[in-house]
Every structure is written in C-alpha cells, then in structure tokens.
Motif scaffolding. Structure first.
Motif, PDB file in Angstrom:
ATOM      1  N   LYS A 218      34.978  46.776  43.480  1.00 29.34           N
ATOM      2  CA  LYS A 218      35.454  45.403  43.605  1.00 29.34           C
ATOM      3  C   LYS A 218      36.708  45.236  42.756  1.00 29.34           C
ATOM      4  O   LYS A 218      36.695  45.506  41.553  1.00 29.34           O
ATOM      5  CB  LYS A 218      34.374  44.428  43.152  1.00 29.34           C
ATOM      6  CG  LYS A 218      34.762  42.967  43.337  1.00 29.34           C
ATOM      7  CD  LYS A 218      33.651  42.036  42.892  1.00 29.34           C
ATOM      8  CE  LYS A 218      34.073  40.575  43.062  1.00 29.34           C
ATOM      9  NZ  LYS A 218      33.006  39.638  42.612  1.00 29.34           N
ATOM     10  N   PRO A 219      37.822  44.788  43.353  1.00 27.62           N
ATOM     11  CA  PRO A 219      39.069  44.683  42.591  1.00 27.62           C
ATOM     12  C   PRO A 219      38.993  43.660  41.470  1.00 27.62           C
ATOM     13  O   PRO A 219      38.450  42.564  41.640  1.00 27.62           O
ATOM     14  CB  PRO A 219      40.096  44.242  43.648  1.00 27.62           C
ATOM     15  CG  PRO A 219      39.478  44.545  44.973  1.00 27.62           C
ATOM     16  CD  PRO A 219      38.003  44.429  44.775  1.00 27.62           C
ATOM     17  N   LEU A 220      39.533  44.036  40.310  1.00 26.13           N
ATOM     18  CA  LEU A 220      39.710  43.077  39.228  1.00 26.13           C
ATOM     19  C   LEU A 220      40.981  42.266  39.411  1.00 26.13           C
ATOM     20  O   LEU A 220      41.104  41.145  38.915  1.00 26.13           O
ATOM     21  CB  LEU A 220      39.797  43.815  37.883  1.00 26.13           C
ATOM     22  CG  LEU A 220      38.517  44.414  37.311  1.00 26.13           C
ATOM     23  CD1 LEU A 220      38.829  45.239  36.079  1.00 26.13           C
ATOM     24  CD2 LEU A 220      37.522  43.308  36.981  1.00 26.13           C
ATOM     25  N   PHE A 221      41.930  42.855  40.128  1.00 25.41           N
ATOM     26  CA  PHE A 221      43.278  42.293  40.235  1.00 25.41           C
ATOM     27  C   PHE A 221      43.654  42.278  41.717  1.00 25.41           C
ATOM     28  O   PHE A 221      42.789  42.067  42.567  1.00 25.41           O
ATOM     29  CB  PHE A 221      44.217  43.147  39.372  1.00 25.41           C
ATOM     30  CG  PHE A 221      45.552  42.549  39.065  1.00 25.41           C
ATOM     31  CD1 PHE A 221      45.743  41.180  39.007  1.00 25.41           C
ATOM     32  CD2 PHE A 221      46.635  43.377  38.799  1.00 25.41           C
ATOM     33  CE1 PHE A 221      46.979  40.642  38.709  1.00 25.41           C
ATOM     34  CE2 PHE A 221      47.879  42.855  38.491  1.00 25.41           C
ATOM     35  CZ  PHE A 221      48.050  41.486  38.443  1.00 25.41           C
TER      36      PHE A 221
ATOM     37  N   ALA B  58      47.923  35.112  45.366  1.00 25.73           N
ATOM     38  CA  ALA B  58      47.747  36.559  45.524  1.00 25.73           C
ATOM     39  C   ALA B  58      46.277  36.940  45.365  1.00 25.73           C
ATOM     40  O   ALA B  58      45.754  37.779  46.118  1.00 25.73           O
ATOM     41  CB  ALA B  58      48.608  37.309  44.505  1.00 25.73           C
ATOM     42  N   PHE B  59      45.588  36.332  44.403  1.00 25.95           N
ATOM     43  CA  PHE B  59      44.159  36.590  44.239  1.00 25.95           C
ATOM     44  C   PHE B  59      43.369  36.105  45.453  1.00 25.95           C
ATOM     45  O   PHE B  59      42.415  36.767  45.886  1.00 25.95           O
ATOM     46  CB  PHE B  59      43.643  35.904  42.972  1.00 25.95           C
ATOM     47  CG  PHE B  59      43.830  36.703  41.716  1.00 25.95           C
ATOM     48  CD1 PHE B  59      42.838  37.574  41.287  1.00 25.95           C
ATOM     49  CD2 PHE B  59      44.982  36.587  40.960  1.00 25.95           C
ATOM     50  CE1 PHE B  59      42.994  38.312  40.119  1.00 25.95           C
ATOM     51  CE2 PHE B  59      45.155  37.308  39.793  1.00 25.95           C
ATOM     52  CZ  PHE B  59      44.161  38.186  39.374  1.00 25.95           C
ATOM     53  N   THR B  60      43.765  34.968  46.016  1.00 27.02           N
ATOM     54  CA  THR B  60      43.077  34.447  47.201  1.00 27.02           C
ATOM     55  C   THR B  60      43.232  35.394  48.381  1.00 27.02           C
ATOM     56  O   THR B  60      42.256  35.673  49.102  1.00 27.02           O
ATOM     57  CB  THR B  60      43.621  33.049  47.555  1.00 27.02           C
ATOM     58  OG1 THR B  60      43.423  32.164  46.455  1.00 27.02           O
ATOM     59  CG2 THR B  60      42.907  32.483  48.777  1.00 27.02           C
TER      60      THR B  60
ATOM     61  N   HIS C 289      42.861  32.867  35.909  1.00 31.16           N
ATOM     62  CA  HIS C 289      42.787  34.329  35.780  1.00 31.16           C
ATOM     63  C   HIS C 289      43.277  34.882  34.450  1.00 31.16           C
ATOM     64  O   HIS C 289      43.169  36.090  34.209  1.00 31.16           O
ATOM     65  CB  HIS C 289      43.576  34.982  36.926  1.00 31.16           C
ATOM     66  CG  HIS C 289      43.072  34.602  38.283  1.00 31.16           C
ATOM     67  ND1 HIS C 289      41.866  35.031  38.771  1.00 31.16           N
ATOM     68  CD2 HIS C 289      43.610  33.809  39.238  1.00 31.16           C
ATOM     69  CE1 HIS C 289      41.677  34.538  39.988  1.00 31.16           C
ATOM     70  NE2 HIS C 289      42.709  33.790  40.295  1.00 31.16           N
ATOM     71  N   LYS C 290      43.804  34.040  33.557  1.00 28.30           N
ATOM     72  CA  LYS C 290      44.344  34.564  32.296  1.00 28.30           C
ATOM     73  C   LYS C 290      43.261  35.153  31.397  1.00 28.30           C
ATOM     74  O   LYS C 290      43.566  35.891  30.459  1.00 28.30           O
ATOM     75  CB  LYS C 290      45.129  33.490  31.558  1.00 28.30           C
ATOM     76  CG  LYS C 290      44.314  32.299  31.078  1.00 28.30           C
ATOM     77  CD  LYS C 290      45.230  31.286  30.395  1.00 28.30           C
ATOM     78  CE  LYS C 290      44.435  30.090  29.889  1.00 28.30           C
ATOM     79  NZ  LYS C 290      45.345  29.103  29.232  1.00 28.30           N
TER      80      LYS C 290
END
Length: 511
Positions: free
Chosen positions: A424-427, A402-404, A304-305
């Motif tokens: 749609k969330p980016l984060f 957290a992303f999962t 995700h970086k």
C-alpha cells in the motif's frame, strides 16, 4: 577597419583585418530587432509544439527513434557557416517533436511531470535576465527573493530561523549537508584535509538516494564508510537497526558524524520515522539530515504533513520544489537550522574581486560565498512567482489532489486481475507488477520470477515505441522488475488513470 603591422622598416598599413572583415566597429555585432523577431517566432513554435501538443492526450508522449535515425533527422553537425532563420525554426520544431513530452498527462516516468505556467514564466524571465546569484550588486532582486523563499520553506519545516541556499539539484543539496556536518564536527578539515581526521561513518537506509554514496566518494569519506540501515517492508528505516549499526561502526574504529534520513524514497516513496531517528541522533551527538527532495511538499498539506512528523528536529533538510511543486527543473534547496553561518564558514574562499568588504551596501547580502559554486543560476524566481500566483492553499490543493488520484489508481488496480501491488503506497509512488494471463496461478513455478522479470521491460518498450505513455520500472532487493508509477501532474484526471491500466493490459496480455 585597417591594420598596422610593425616590421623592421616601420609601420606597414594593409587592408581590412581578417579578424573583423568588413564589420563597422561603431555598430553592434548582433541585430536586436532581428533577434527579437526570431524569438517571437520561436515562442510560437514552443507554445504550439511543447505546450499545446505536449499537453494534449490525443498526442504522443514521445516520438521514439533509434539513436542513429534520430541523429540523422536532427542533423546535429555544427558547421562553419550559420543557417537562415526559417531553417532554425524548423530545428526548434524537430527538437520539440522528438523530445519526450514531460508535460503530457500520461508521463508518469519520473519524480517530475506537468507544467505550471506561472513557474514557466519565471523560468523564461530568469533566462532573459541572465544574472548570477552571488552578490547584491549584480542580482539585487534575487538576493532578496531567495532569502524570502528560503525563509518560507524553513517555516514549513518548523524553524523560525536558519540558513540555506538553492543548489543545482537534490544530489548537490545532500552533498552540502554532509560537507557542513563534517565541518561542524571537524572544522580543521577545511585547512588540513582528510589526513587530519579519523575514519568517518555515515548512516543511511538501504533505500536512500544514491547521492549519499556519491557524496561520500566525492568528499573523500569513502563509500565503504557509508553504513546501510535495514528497512521494513514499506521501505522505511528501522530505528533499532540504526542504533545497532552505529555501535557496529564504532566497534570497527569509525567515528559516526552524519545520519541521512529520507522523506520520500525514490522507488517506494517511503518516509523514514523521523522522531525515533532524531532521538538517536540527539543521544549520539550526530548531525541529522532529512532528504525530503521528493517528499518535502507534503508539508504544505494539513492532511499529509504527518508523514514528516519530527522534521523540525533535523539539522538540515533537502527539498526539491521542481518535483511535486512543479516549478520546473531545476529548483532544489538545502535548508539548515544553524544560525552561526556554518554554511559560509565551511565553503567560503573570500574572493577579493567579488566579495569586497568595503562596498557601499550591507555586504551580508552577498550570499555567494555560501556556495561551492561561483556563478550560480537563479532558481528562486520560478518558485516565488508560482507561489505568488496560487498561494500556499493552491500548493496544498495540488498535494492533496495527487494523493486522491493515487488512492483511485490503487482501488482500480485492486479491482482488476493481473495487477499486484508491492504494498500500500505511503505517498504517490505506486509500485506494482503486471501479471500477464500466461503467468497467473503459476507463482510456484521454478521459472516464474525469471519470466515475470521480463514483462515490465517489454511493456515499457512497446509503450514508448507507440508513444502512448511512459512509466518506469526497476528491480529492488529480492524483487524482480516491477513498475513504478508517479502520480503528481495537476493535468491528470481519473480517465488518465484508467487509460494507464487499460494500456498496460493491452500491451502485456500476450506476454
């Protein structure tokens, strides 16, 4: 203890001093053994009420009371005489009982949640040692530790060298960035003040943190000189509009000096496109600051970086480990690429009683003059101890998890009637409306938005008064009140995600 009073006729000796009473001045005023016993008993209460009950899904997130009732329950009045220890322990129980349990798995309300026990141990140790982070002589361990932690954070940004300091929160870190940027552009401001400067211009997105406005007001730049740049539907700054806004400011006689980009906006979790913003800053000769207070921790994640691609081109970065990294409040760093000691030159006051240059050790270790504070709390220990415990890999796992969880929550929402995503969330910010049955299919009704705006506040009130969970809501731009759910706690499970959706339906279906 007796007191000698000087009078016209000489010295008159009287009885015990009213100031000291019967105290034996050869004995300490505080009983260490009694204090340590109290602390031991208090820790038992803290572990039971805060760390056991406070993380148990069967317990409430909060015990809501109206202010008048809560004040009476807590008996807040401070009196002439002290209270016995058994009563003080009950006070501690009451404080814990009626406080919001931010460590609870169903606390989704803020950009912090959950507990890391190694960081918490560091927080306890920090309080017990009670030192100030300004000189090596009074804080030798923490001067060296802060330097190591800041160096590691800078390396994640992509800088081999640089500077930095821990600050009391992201707002202060952002203020530091603006102040140092102004000093670089106009070093005379430190001596001569604002009267010697032209009208300055700051640029930030429409969805940036309000600390930009606070910094402009606090530093005398003025909030009218903060130019807001348009964002796209995701909440990300539009670089083309940044370029146009800079030219607009110039046409009005202002002098641009500072661009404030955001990695992880407060509401939508948006990431501004740093590469094209950096291109503009390079062409215009502007200081580029990245407020990654919220989103900076994605730099731990290989997956995700990319959200912060180009951050190494920034001049400064704000990063709050007390958010996604769970160090506990407060833990915020301002990181700088600069190697010319701008931070110290900008803020130093050269206090001779504290920063003597003839000390017996290397006085460059006395870092306190970088800060606008004198006394400064140690904020590096909790992060250092947690990092030592779980390593960079463990922190990466937390970010990825957290992303999962966020993806799972979004998929569940999309399967259910009544949940409408803002986008749609980016984060890990999930923004959505809950549409109760009475409003479904009535989007074209003239009173639809007015009625929808009342849904989130009512559901929030019900969940808090029942203590089942907490998540925030807000309006934004032309959007009426919608929920913002923050998914970061390592205590979370998919069951908690499902519970949250079920609970919103339960609390809101009759609206």
């Amino acid at each position: 203890m007796f007191v000698c009073y000087l009078t016209g006729g000489g010295c008159t000796v009287q009885g015990p001093s009213p100031l000291y009473g019967q105290q034996d001045m050869n004995e300490p005023l505080l009983d260490n053994s009694e204090g340590q016993l109290f602390l031991t008993e208090a820790f038992k209460v803290i572990i039971e009420e805060v760390l056991c009950k406070g993380t148990d899904v069967k317990e409430k997130v909060c015990e809501w009371r109206e202010p008048e009732e809560l004040a009476a329950l807590l008996d807040l009045e401070l009196r002439e005489n002290g209270e016995p220890q058994h009563q003080l322990l009950q006070r501690i129980r009451d404080v814990a009982k009626y406080s919001v349990k931010t460590n609870h798995p169903r606390f989704f309300n803020q950009l912090f949640a959950g507990v890391d026990y190694h960081a918490l141990t560091g927080r306890f140790l920090t309080e017990a040692l009670n030192t100030s982070q300004y000189t090596y002589e009074v804080a030798p361990v923490f001067v060296l530790m802060e330097d190591e932690v800041l160096s590691k954070l800078r390396s994640l940004v992509g800088w081999a060298e640089g500077d930095g300091i821990f600050c009391p929160g992201g707002t202060m870190s952002n203020m530091y960035a603006m102040n140092v940027a102004r000093y670089r552009a106009f070093p005379e401001v430190k001596l001569k003040g604002m009267w010697s400067l032209p009208r300055l211009a700051v640029f930030t997105s429409q969805q940036s943190h309000y600390s930009v406005m606070k910094a402009a007001a606090f530093q005398g730049i003025g909030t009218e000189n903060v130019f807001k740049v348009k964002v796209d539907d995701r909440g990300c700054m539009i670089p083309e509009d940044l370029g146009e806004t800079i030219e607009l400011a110039k046409s009005q006689g202002a002098v641009p000096f500072f661009v404030h980009a955001t990695s992880g906006t407060t509401v939508q979790g948006a990431f501004d496109p740093l590469e094209p913003i950096a291109d503009i800053c390079d062409r215009q000769g502007l200081w580029m600051h990245v407020d990654a207070a919220w989103g900076g921790s994605v730099l731990f994640s290989k997956e995700h970086k990319h959200l912060m691609r180009g951050v190494e081109r920034a001049d400064s970065v704000t990063w709050n480990p007390h958010k996604m990294m769970l160090t506990g409040l407060q833990c915020s760093a301002i990181l700088l690429k600069d190697t010319t000691h701008l931070l110290k030159h900008c803020h130093s006051a050269d206090a001779k009683y504290l920063f003597q240059q003839d000390k017996f050790y290397d006085t460059s270790l006395d870092t306190g003059d970088k800060s606008i504070q004198c006394g400064r709390k140690v904020d590096c220990l909790k992060l250092w101890l947690m990092w030592k415990a779980v390593g960079s890999k463990g922190l990466e796992e937390r970010v990825d998890r957290a992303f999962t969880h966020t993806r799972y929550l979004v998929e569940e929402m999309q399967r259910r009637e009544g949940f409408e995503l803002i986008g749609k969330p980016l984060f890990v910010n999930v923004c959505f409306w809950f549409i109760p049955p009475s409003l479904r299919g009535k989007e074209n009704s003239p009173d639809y938005n007015d009625r929808l705006s009342k849904v989130a506040p009512v559901i929030k009130e019900r969940m808090m008064k029942q203590g089942t969970m907490m998540l925030g809501y807000q309006p934004q731009g032309g959007r009426v009140n919608f929920f913002r759910m923050i998914v970061i706690s390592p205590q979370l499970s998919h069951q908690d995600m499902t519970f949250c959706l079920n609970e919103i339906e339960r609390l809101g279906n009759d609206l």
